[in-house]
Scaffold this active site. Structure first.
Site, PDB file in Angstrom:
ATOM      1  N   LYS A 165      93.847  32.260  51.853  1.00  0.00           N
ATOM      2  CA  LYS A 165      94.244  33.269  50.860  1.00  0.00           C
ATOM      3  C   LYS A 165      95.412  32.833  49.981  1.00  0.00           C
ATOM      4  CE  LYS A 165      92.635  37.276  53.408  1.00  0.00           C
ATOM      5  NZ  LYS A 165      92.934  38.597  53.928  1.00  0.00           N
ATOM      6  N   ASN A 175      92.076  37.148  47.787  1.00  0.00           N
ATOM      7  CA  ASN A 175      90.945  37.123  48.730  1.00  0.00           C
ATOM      8  C   ASN A 175      89.599  37.211  48.016  1.00  0.00           C
ATOM      9  OD1 ASN A 175      90.836  39.828  48.015  1.00  0.00           O
ATOM     10  ND2 ASN A 175      90.312  40.519  50.070  1.00  0.00           N
ATOM     11  N   ASP A 200      92.759  43.603  49.825  1.00  0.00           N
ATOM     12  CA  ASP A 200      93.085  44.110  51.175  1.00  0.00           C
ATOM     13  C   ASP A 200      93.904  45.407  51.128  1.00  0.00           C
ATOM     14  OD1 ASP A 200      91.797  42.103  52.623  1.00  0.00           O
ATOM     15  OD2 ASP A 200      93.521  40.771  52.494  1.00  0.00           O
TER      16      ASP A 200
END
Ligand code: NAP
Length: 277
Positions: A71, A92, A107
């Site tokens: 990431k 991501n 996220d």
């Protein structure tokens, strides 16, 4: 599913990657929406990340999700970083738009949408975050961005909590505390790996006195569906939420970028049912 020369290709890269639920999740979404795309999992070793990202362009792959350990490298390797991803300090989701690679971070958004769906709103709340690893960072940035009143992070390794606090101060201008001082919290979020399937008796805290029936307990873990942390919080009367919704919604947010579409929320329940089957 009928794969032709026009089928858009999507994948998740990580090391290891065999246990990822992302292929099932994204292929389910595509199937439900009738989209012509296919999503696979590609094992990419840490030392191969630059070649892998160059390969997205070379092979005309439409989109990639990057998971551990990629990431942070993904952030520096894309051409255009979304301002939100800049704030989160990681990428991501990589979308290939005509050979230009755009990087996003979904996220924090995934956790927010999951909490919102469960009626747990960070705005104005006193929040305790347990753990300061990779997952705690988007959690804290999301909480700061979504108007939490106070955020306290406690972690076994104190220096990591302090590092996380510095990161959030730099990116969001928000001061995260690193010592637990309050006797009550509105929301407690487990961002440690304690309680996962292989270690399911473990719990990140022995003290649940900070939770009551006005509180919410959130665990990023989704297997088992109810960790010891969530069970003990539920027994105190707190509302509880596991990490499956975060996983599904970060995937939905990524899929929306890949396919330039909006995923209707009414497929969420079916996705949840089919993923845990
Ligand atoms: P990580 O970077 O390895 O961090 C692990 C965290 O757990 C650190 O804070 C670590 O403390 C703490 N920890 C580990 N063992 C401990 C122990 N024995 N005692 C006390 N603390 C301990 O992992 P991560 O990427 O942040 O992931 C954390 C959890 O979130 C995992 O369960 C992961 O599956 C879950 N997750 C879920 C989602 C989702 O979509 N639902 C997304 C991301 C992550 P130290 O700093 O002291 O080592």
């Amino acid at each position: 599913m009928k794969i032709t020369g026009k089928t858009k290709q999507l994948a998740v890269i990580g090391w290891p990657i065999e246990h990822s639920l992302s292929p099932r999740l994204h292929n389910l979404i595509a199937q439900k929406l009738g989209h012509d795309c296919v999503y696979t999992a590609l094992p990419v070793k840490p030392e191969d990340i630059e070649a892998a990202v160059a390969g997205i362009r070379a092979l005309g792959i439409r989109g990639i999700n990057a998971t551990a350990p990629h990431k942070y490298d993904a952030l520096r390797l894309v051409d255009v970083v979304d301002p939100e991803a800049e704030k989160y300090g990681s990428v991501n989701t990589i979308v290939n738009r005509g050979g230009v690679l755009y990087g996003y971070s979904t996220d924090g958004e995934g956790l927010y949408r999951s909490m919102h769906r469960a009626g747990i709103e960070p705005r104005g709340k006193n929040v305790l975050v347990l753990g300061a690893g990779g997952a705690a960072r988007p959690v804290c940035v999301m909480l700061a961005s979504r108007g939490a009143e106070n955020i306290t992070v406690i972690n076994r390794t104190q220096s990591r909590a302090e590092e996380l606090s510095r990161f959030v101060a730099e990116k969001c201008g928000f001061e995260v505390k690193t010592q637990r001082r309050d006797s009550h919290y509105n929301i407690v979020i487990n961002c440690t790996s304690l309680g996962m399937e292989h270690n399911s008796d473990a719990c990140p805290t022995e003290d649940f006195s900070m939770l009551d029936s006005t509180s919410a307990a959130v665990d990023l873990i989704y297997a088992p569906p109810e960790t010891v942390f969530l069970k003990r919080a539920r027994e105190r009367g707190a509302k509880t939420l596991n990490g499956l919704g975060m996983l599904i919604y970060q995937g939905i947010a990524a899929y929306e970028q890949f396919m330039d579409t909006e995923v209707p929320d009414n497929i969420y329940d079916e996705l949840e049912r089919e993923l845990v089957r």
